[in-house]
Scaffold this motif. Sequence first.
Motif, short mmCIF file in Angstrom:
data_model
loop_
_atom_site.label_atom_id
_atom_site.label_comp_id
_atom_site.label_asym_id
_atom_site.label_seq_id
_atom_site.Cartn_x
_atom_site.Cartn_y
_atom_site.Cartn_z
N ALA A 60 1.00 -1.26 -0.05
CA ALA A 60 0.13 -0.05 0.00
C ALA A 60 0.77 1.28 0.10
O ALA A 60 0.57 2.12 -0.65
N SER A 61 2.04 1.22 0.74
CA SER A 61 2.82 2.26 0.80
C SER A 61 3.51 2.59 -0.66
O SER A 61 3.48 4.00 -0.98
N ARG A 62 3.97 1.98 -1.09
CA ARG A 62 4.57 1.89 -2.67
C ARG A 62 3.43 2.17 -3.59
O ARG A 62 3.65 3.11 -4.36
N ILE A 63 2.18 1.75 -3.57
CA ILE A 63 1.20 2.09 -4.45
C ILE A 63 0.91 3.71 -4.19
O ILE A 63 0.37 4.51 -5.19
N LYS A 64 0.64 3.87 -2.88
CA LYS A 64 0.23 5.18 -2.49
C LYS A 64 1.11 6.38 -3.29
O LYS A 64 0.99 7.38 -3.93
N LYS A 65 2.91 6.01 -2.92
CA LYS A 65 3.70 6.80 -3.74
C LYS A 65 3.50 6.89 -5.21
O LYS A 65 3.65 8.06 -5.71
N ALA A 66 3.18 5.79 -5.76
CA ALA A 66 2.68 5.71 -7.27
C ALA A 66 1.72 6.56 -7.61
O ALA A 66 1.99 7.19 -8.64
N LEU A 67 0.72 6.73 -6.83
CA LEU A 67 -0.45 7.52 -7.12
C LEU A 67 -0.23 8.80 -7.03
O LEU A 67 -1.41 9.62 -7.43
N ALA A 68 0.58 9.26 -6.08
CA ALA A 68 0.81 10.56 -5.66
C ALA A 68 1.16 11.64 -7.17
O ALA A 68 1.99 10.94 -7.93
#
Length: 164
Positions: free
Chosen positions: A156-164
């Motif tokens: 989730a942390s990595r996906i959140k960064k990618a979505l930012a």
Amino acid sequence: MDLKKILDEHRQSFKTRLVESLAAKHSISSDEVMEQFGDSVDNMVGSRYAPLEQVVEAICAVPKPVLLNIMRDRQREDTCKICLANEANIRVVDEKYGDSISIFEISEDSPAGALYQVLFQGAPDEDKKVPLTAIIHNCDVKRVWAGKSVDSSVYASRIKKALA
């Protein structure tokens, strides 16, 4: 790390090793191998990498973050307990992000499963374990994990960064 570039470098490395092997076997130079067997070498490399090119193109065409999961086929007798444990974490991420991400699941036994070797090239054999999971966005490999169950919060942390 650009996924297409990683694949191209792996393909070139494979071709170089193949040509060098043929040169040693036939006691000729690499240039002579390409003169005599170039079409066959190119055909072999092309057929071996075609499934990988297709999956890489599909992953890179997705405009949202991709969670790639290369795992052992569920139908095999030698089940992968780590793969099964990791599936629960992937389901949690899927439920949390839904349509904001895309999940690609590939069996290690399928031709596209060789993507594992492309993403994990150079690692010692004892480190090469399934599952291999990765977060990829816009063809950029953000992070790769192998041989372990990754907590859903890490994904989730990595996906959140990618979505930012």
